[in-house]
Design an enzyme around this catalytic site. Structure first.
Site, PDB file in Angstrom:
ATOM      1  CG  LEU A 496      -1.843  -1.013   1.227  1.00  0.00           C
ATOM      2  CD1 LEU A 496      -2.705  -0.992   2.531  1.00  0.00           C
ATOM      3  CD2 LEU A 496      -3.070  -1.080   0.055  1.00  0.00           C
ATOM      4  N   GLY A 497       2.046   1.019   0.647  1.00  0.00           N
ATOM      5  CA  GLY A 497       2.890   2.292   0.645  1.00  0.00           C
ATOM      6  C   GLY A 497       3.893   2.080   1.696  1.00  0.00           C
ATOM      7  N   GLY A 499       6.617   4.042   4.476  1.00  0.00           N
ATOM      8  CA  GLY A 499       6.898   5.105   5.538  1.00  0.00           C
ATOM      9  C   GLY A 499       8.246   5.168   5.952  1.00  0.00           C
ATOM     10  CB  ALA A 500       9.905   7.716   8.295  1.00  0.00           C
ATOM     11  CB  SER A 501       9.577   3.308  10.646  1.00  0.00           C
ATOM     12  OG  SER A 501       7.913   3.451  10.625  1.00  0.00           O
ATOM     13  N   GLY A 502       9.031   1.993   7.588  1.00  0.00           N
ATOM     14  CA  GLY A 502       8.582   0.437   6.927  1.00  0.00           C
ATOM     15  C   GLY A 502       7.775   0.440   5.895  1.00  0.00           C
ATOM     16  CE  LYS A 519       5.616   2.019   9.630  1.00  0.00           C
ATOM     17  NZ  LYS A 519       5.285   3.223  10.495  1.00  0.00           N
ATOM     18  CG  ASP A 614       7.838  11.943   8.231  1.00  0.00           C
ATOM     19  OD1 ASP A 614       8.035  12.917   7.393  1.00  0.00           O
ATOM     20  OD2 ASP A 614       7.623  10.704   7.960  1.00  0.00           O
TER      21      ASP A 614
END
Length: 775
Positions: A496-497, A499-502, A519, A614
């Site tokens: 799905l996308g 992020g900064a961490s995963g 996630k 963020d």
């Protein structure tokens, strides 16, 4: 004579000359809106000419640096300069006019005598002279909303507030120096009688020679001829490098401000009142003003909604149709809703005495087809019709407002009483049958659920024993095995996308009944077990409609996964930067309010203050109802109970990171405010904050936005989209305040939300200057 005395006399002499110095404007002189736009006074403190009105328009008047307007021309008519105006001209035939490309010239000032010359004085007075250098007109004799040092408000004269901070037309409040010697404030379009006054000096009877005066140090006082009558402000405010002015503000309170040269911000020195709900009519009809943290807020009567969503001061209207009289048509149902501790304009058409209770007053209104509201005070009941005006909260008042509100409307089945009775019985039988069927279904569903839960509990106990779920004590989060989530995501197949961490994957739980987002934290980002547990406890306890909710987790060796609610409509970035999916202006503004509520929750309403670190469109997700929710807390910083700031390495995404991160300064919640401000500008303009495919002037969004704001070209920010200019300007001002280089200048998220909701006025923002950090 001492040296100090000589210097003091020289200073007085210089000041006296400054008051009389002027720029000499001769016949044939002209200025234009786009360049050479004003005639300045000799010192440059004041100027006469064009200034921004609304978003892309101009008006003519007198202003201080940074366009702090103190006098406006043509205020009784349409003060906005027509689009085809070429120049403001002191013509050779002695007229001060707006010269147009086509059509008739517009006269700005029309004295009875032909003009020979003009001057802009250092006192702020614009003066017109005849051929013998006699004054035939001066702005000091015709104040608009401001009084300058040395200027008088003469008997019979009035000041009128502006319509808004960016619209200098006549507003809704006036301050009148009455002929009886009393200085009084009224709403516009009201008689000069005590019932409409909300401020008075109480000097009536002093005679017809009383004037309001302002000294250079901010002393505001009444003079009876040449004799002192009353001090309103004792003054004593700084004069060195500063100008003190008195202004009747948009909200109806008159104040004294200081403006320091080189600083565009006004400093408030004195106010006629600290109660911003005092002015009658601050809220529109059918709304009342109440103070929230000393800020005025307008609320609708029960059964009413705001006429203009986002503008709470515009008044309210019914959210139900007024269909007739219940006394005549028994199908109509109305109820009486109460509002306590409020004051309103009294305009009763009938007063009933000896009422024993509020219920009796309510019934008297319900039984009267003309009655729309009743006021119960003590033993008196006053009937009125709508609209109600001048409402405000008044704590301690015994007045109870009773509002007629529509409830339900019964269908007219016709026929006689027996026929109605038969139909009612048939309905009861139908309802009984439906109830039995539903109850049977419910019992069957309950049995199935008990069997299912029992079976699941066995699996859950096994999972808990394997994964040590006890460490999340106090959090109602579900614990998953890695195998369970691997299966739910079909092997982490549908991404799905990131992020900064995963990375986030789509998953299905409860036998395909529930969509989730899983996630998977990256290995190089994986925290130690204790830090991971602390993070879980913090996020797990948070619940707000504008935060993506955490449903469960997996901690299985190196595998660290979080399970979130599924957001059906993707991220804000997906729709904002896609022309085919872009939301309308009102939808975008609702999204900004959703986001600000979520950030406010993190900053002020959690057990410990949380800095998200963020905030960006990619981390704003949209649910099935298009409600915006904040996600990705991988970089969030949690402050301790006694902390207000922290020191840490740079976190966030380039373009949204506040300047203090690069300066290695203490980080506060104002870092999120900066990121929100950048994103707000993106939401306004539907473009990314950095776009090098555009021209150099437009590549950096915040620089381009401020340039458009400062030059009055805000319309270019939204392209062809049809939006009221004042709405765009309001949002732009909020965004500019949020991206200020200095964190102390940025508003709190609470203040940002109030500004977004339209409950507070927004001062003129200075240049953000954040781009200077790279120079």
């Amino acid at each position: 004579m001492s040296i100090l005395t000589i210097l003091f006399l020289l200073l007085i002499s210089t000041a006296a000359k400054a008051q009389t110095r002027s720029s000499h404007i001769t016949l044939g002189s002209s200025i234009t809106p786009s360049s050479n736009s004003s005639w300045p006074s000799p010192s440059g403190v004041f100027a006469f000419g064009f200034f921004p009105q609304h978003v892309n328009g101009y008006a003519v008047g007198i202003f201080l640096p940074e366009k702090t307007v103190v006098w406006t021309a043509n205020r009784d008519n349409d003060l906005t300069v027509p689009d085809d105006v070429v120049s403001l001209l002191l013509s050779t035939d002695g007229r001060l006019i707006l010269r147009r490309r086509q059509g008739q010239d517009v006269e700005i000032i029309s004295p009875s005598t032909t003009i020979a010359s003009a001057s802009m004085l250092d006192s702020g007075n614009f003066v017109l002279y005849d051929s013998e250098s006699r004054i035939i007109w001066q702005s000091f004799d015709y104040p608009t909303n401001t009084l300058l040092p040395g200027q008088r408000l003469q008997p019979g004269k009035e000041l009128f507030s502006s319509a808004s901070e960016t619209d200098y037309g006549k507003g809704i409040f006036r301050l009148k120096m009455q002929n009886d010697g009393n200085l009084v404030q009224y709403p516009i379009n009201t008689q000069d009688v005590a019932g409409y006054a909300y401020y008075s000096t109480g000097t009536d009877g002093a005679g017809g020679n009383v004037s309001l005066n302002l000294d250079s140090d901010g002393r505001l006082y009444l003079l009876n001829g040449s004799l002192p009558l009353q001090n309103l402000s004792n003054g004593g405010f700084p004069t060195q490098g500063s100008t003190n002015i008195m202004r009747l503000d948009v909200g109806g309170i008159f104040r004294i401000y200081s403006l320091s040269l080189g600083n565009p911000n006004l400093t408030r020195r004195w106010s006629s009142s600290n109660d911003e709900c005092l002015p009658q009519g601050f809220c529109g009809v059918n709304a009342f003003c109440t103070l929230m943290d000393n800020a005025p807020e307008c609320r609708c009567l029960p059964g009413f909604v705001y006429v203009q969503p986002g503008n709470n001061t515009a008044g309210c209207s019914r959210n139900f149709p007024l269909q007739g009289c219940a006394k005549i048509d028994d199908r109509l149902k109305y109820d009486m809703r109460r509002v306590e501790n409020t004051q309103w304009e009294g305009n009763a058409y009938e007063v009933l005495g000896k009422m024993t209770s509020e219920q009796e007053c309510s019934k008297a209104c319900l039984d009267d087809c003309n009655c729309e509201v009743a006021f119960f005070t003590g033993s008196q009941c006053r009937k009125q019709k709508l609209p109600l005006r001048f409402g405000r909260r008044s704590i301690g008042s015994s007045n109870i407002a009773l509002i007629r509100v529509g409830t339900t409307m019964e269908p007219n089945v016709g026929g006689n009483t027996n026929h109605k009775s038969i139909i009612k019985k048939e309905r009861r039988v139908d309802i009984l049958i439906i109830g039995i069927v539903l109850m049977s279904i419910a019992v069957l569903a309950l049995l199935i659920s008990v069997i299912f839960v029992h079976k699941k509990r066995k699996n859950c106990n096994k999972t808990s024993n394997e994964d040590g779920a006890n460490f999340v004590e106090g959090i109602s989060l579900k614990v998953f095995t890695f195998e369970h989530l691997f299966e739910a995501t079909h092997g982490f197949k549908e991404e799905l996308g990131r992020g900064a961490s995963g990375t986030v994957f789509k998953g299905v739980l409860q036998n395909g009944q529930k969509l989730v987002a899983v996630k998977r934290l990256e290995k190089d980002f994986a925290q130690g077990e204790r830090e991971f547990q602390t993070e879980l406890k913090t996020i797990g306890k948070m619940y707000h409609k504008n935060l993506v909710r955490l449903l469960g987790y997996c901690l299985d060796g190196d595998h660290k996964l979080l399970v979130f609610e599924y957001m059906r409509n993707g991220s804000l970035a997906d729709i904002l930067f896609n022309k085919e999916k872009q939301p309308s202006w009102e939808e975008r503004m609702e999204i900004t309010r959703d986001i600000s509520r979520g950030i406010l929750y993190l900053h002020e309403e959690c057990e410990t203050q949380i800095i998200h670190c963020d905030i960006k469109p990619q981390n704003i997700l949209m649910d099935g109802n298009w409600c915006a929710k904040i996600s990705d807390f991988g970089l969030a910083k949690h402050l301790k109970q006694d902390e207000t700031n922290t020191y840490t390495g740079i976190r966030g995404t380039k373009g949204y990171v506040a300047p203090e991160w690069y300066q290695k300064q203490a980080i506060t919640v104002k870092a999120d405010v900066y990121s929100f401000g950048v994103m707000l500008l993106e939401i306004i303009c539907c473009r990314k904050c950095v776009d090098y495919s555009r021209s150099e002037d437009e590549a950096i969004l915040e620089e381009w936005v401020y340039d458009c704001y400062a030059t009055g070209k805000i319309g270019s920010l939204i392209g062809d989209e049809m939006v009221e200019k004042r709405k765009v300007e309001r949002m732009v001002k909020i965004g500019i305040w949020c991206v200020q280089y200095d964190p102390s200048l940025r508003p709190t998220m609470k203040k940002v939300l109030l500004m977004l909701e339209g409950t507070v006025e927004i001062p003129i923002p200075p240049c953000p200057s954040s781009f200077l950090s790279s120079v």
